[in-house]
Design a protein around this motif. Structure first.
Motif, mmCIF file in Angstrom:
data_model
loop_
_atom_site.group_PDB
_atom_site.id
_atom_site.type_symbol
_atom_site.label_atom_id
_atom_site.label_comp_id
_atom_site.label_asym_id
_atom_site.label_seq_id
_atom_site.Cartn_x
_atom_site.Cartn_y
_atom_site.Cartn_z
ATOM 1 N N ASP A 366 8.994 32.374 52.597
ATOM 2 C CA ASP A 366 9.051 31.708 53.902
ATOM 3 C C ASP A 366 7.790 30.886 54.152
ATOM 4 O OD1 ASP A 366 11.537 32.759 54.440
ATOM 5 O OD2 ASP A 366 10.786 34.427 55.665
ATOM 6 N N ASN A 367 6.632 31.427 53.816
ATOM 7 C CA ASN A 367 5.380 30.699 54.022
ATOM 8 C C ASN A 367 5.307 29.453 53.133
ATOM 9 O OD1 ASN A 367 2.503 30.612 55.099
ATOM 10 N ND2 ASN A 367 2.129 30.666 52.889
ATOM 11 N N ALA A 370 7.438 26.816 54.683
ATOM 12 C CA ALA A 370 6.880 26.314 55.946
ATOM 13 C C ALA A 370 5.687 25.395 55.718
ATOM 14 C CB ALA A 370 6.476 27.491 56.833
#
Length: 468
Positions: A366-367, A370
């Motif tokens: 997810d990071n 993002a």
């Protein structure tokens, strides 16, 4: 107890260690023998240098064609992500258009099927360390690859008339080894002058020095070896003076100020189908095929949605968040920050999915998605290194250990630990012109141990020799 001859070798190695050390605040385990490789693998390493020069030349060409609109524009967009506009602009200057790194280090992982290239480092640490290893091990082993002076000869060819090795505080760990190599080159120059060696008269006045990047002022006509990462430029107050001198042709800088060449994402771009014809044309069919065997399959973690009928190649998923749900068995995948970040070098920004708890793996996916626009991440297929044997002296136990293998050496030692080797093969390009001649300067062996091994805070210091 160990044999007297081996004890003498270990004492000779200890005695040769510089008082200042080679890496700041690092300890070493010592081996009485160089790590052996076969003649066939040595020949492969020697050929690899030129292949990777051609690969980097093609990378340089692809970026510039992308900027001009003659290749897909997304190539340059990916490579420029997160970089200051002024640095991007400088990297595109016509004065340095054809400049490539003069020294590269491909990190090779030996596998059961051969080897893979984990990455290519064009600002590599370990130059002075392995020059010292070659000199030291050559005193009792005549088959050391590159011989005693291979790396010194190679590095001198990069700065043939002397130069400044500019080291930042961020890279201060490596300053002692660079000071060692600069001192050896000055000693050789002084000896050549004293003995009136006519073949070296052109370098009699040459001097090499190591200077701090933070207060460095360029001198006209003085070559610069850059030992700092480009993300570190804001911490170097006078960097504009150096860049201006380079742009005006008053100094040369290697590696060149080209952040796009220092991205790990080149391996992902190498595997992208829309670019295959470019790589085939620029590399040639033979080199293209050979590098496909050595470069691990890699992906850019681009969060851009795919059309409903498309999947990510070889993973057969439609969205990267599906990768976050992979089982541990399916997570033999590496996440790597591509570059231009304090986490982009020294293995700081690398994580192995199968080593992480599911929640942590999902969090990192997810990071990565993002932050892709400012700090791109790649995913890379993990290849397990094969177990090989090599003896080392463990000082606190006064024992000569051997890595686990059913060999005669291992049985004699009576002590076993398992470890995996990474070969760091440095290649220095001797001439900066169109005809590139590469030499295998040296290799160093880094052996990693399981967490349970008592020597996990050390690396083994061992040269590399030819196993005849």
């Amino acid at each position: 107890m160990i044999a007297t001859a081996e004890q003498e070798k270990l004492e000779k190695i200890r005695g040769a260690l510089p008082k200042e050390g080679l890496f700041a605040e690092k300890d070493w385990l010592l081996s009485p023998e160089a790590f052996p490789i076969e003649q066939k693998f040595l020949a492969e390493l020697e050929q690899l240098g030129h292949r990777l020069f051609v690969f980097q030349r093609a990378c340089n060409q692809l970026y510039q064609l992308s900027v001009k609109g003659k290749q897909p524009e997304w190539v340059a967009r990916y490579l420029d992500a997160g970089k200051p506009a002024e640095l991007v602009e400088f990297s595109r200057r016509k004065e340095i258009r054809d400049d490539l790194p003069r020294v590269i280090r491909p990190d090779l992982i030996l596998t059961d099927d051969g080897y893979i290239i984990a990455e290519i480092d064009s600002v590599p640490g370990g130059i002075g360390l392995t020059a010292w290893l070659n000199q030291t091990y050559s005193t009792f082993d005549k088959e050391i690859i590159g011989a005693a002076d291979g790396i010194l000869d190679g590095f001198e060819s990069v700065l043939p008339n002397g130069g400044d090795i500019v080291v930042s505080q961020e890279a201060a760990t490596y300053r002692p080894e660079m000071e060692w190599i600069a001192a050896r080159l000055k000693d050789r120059s002084a000896y050549a002058k004293a003995t009136a060696d006519r073949q070296r008269q052109d370098s009699e006045s040459a001097t090499w020095r190591v200077v701090a990047a933070e207060n460095y002022e360029p001198q006209d006509g003085r070559a610069v070896y850059r030992f700092f990462e480009l993300f570190d430029l804001p911490n170097i107050p006078n960097i504009d003076n150096l860049l201006r001198a380079n742009a005006e042709g008053r100094v040369t800088i290697t590696p060149p100020i080209k952040p796009f060449l220092e991205e790990k994402m080149w391996f992902a771009l190498f595997w992208l189908k829309p670019l295959h014809e470019f790589w085939r044309r620029e590399l040639g069919e033979k080199y293209f095929t050979q590098l496909q065997k050595a470069i691990p399959y890699s992906w850019l973690l681009d969060p851009t949605p795919l059309p409903q009928h498309a999947v990510i190649p070889r993973l057969e998923i439609h969205d990267w968040r599906e990768a976050a749900k992979f089982s541990q068995r399916d997570r033999d995948l590496l996440l790597k920050i591509s570059g231009f970040s304090p986490l982009g070098w020294g293995s700081r920004g690398i994580s192995l999915g199968s080593d992480l708890a599911h929640a942590e793996w999902e969090k990192r996916i997810d990071n990565a998605l993002a932050t892709f626009d400012s700090s791109p991440t790649i995913m890379q297929r993990f290849h397990k290194g094969r177990l090989l044997e090599h003896r080392y002296w463990y000082p606190s136990l006064s024992v000569l250990f051997c890595e686990e293998q059913s060999s005669e050496i291992a049985r004699r030692s009576g002590h076993h630990r398992s470890g995996r080797q990474k070969i760091c093969a440095r290649h220095a390009r001797r001439d900066p012109g169109a005809v590139a001649k590469w030499i295998l300067s040296y290799s160093t062996v880094i052996i990693t141990f399981p967490r349970a091994c008592p020597s996990s805070r050390y690396a083994i210091a061992a040269g590399t020799s030819l196993n005849l």
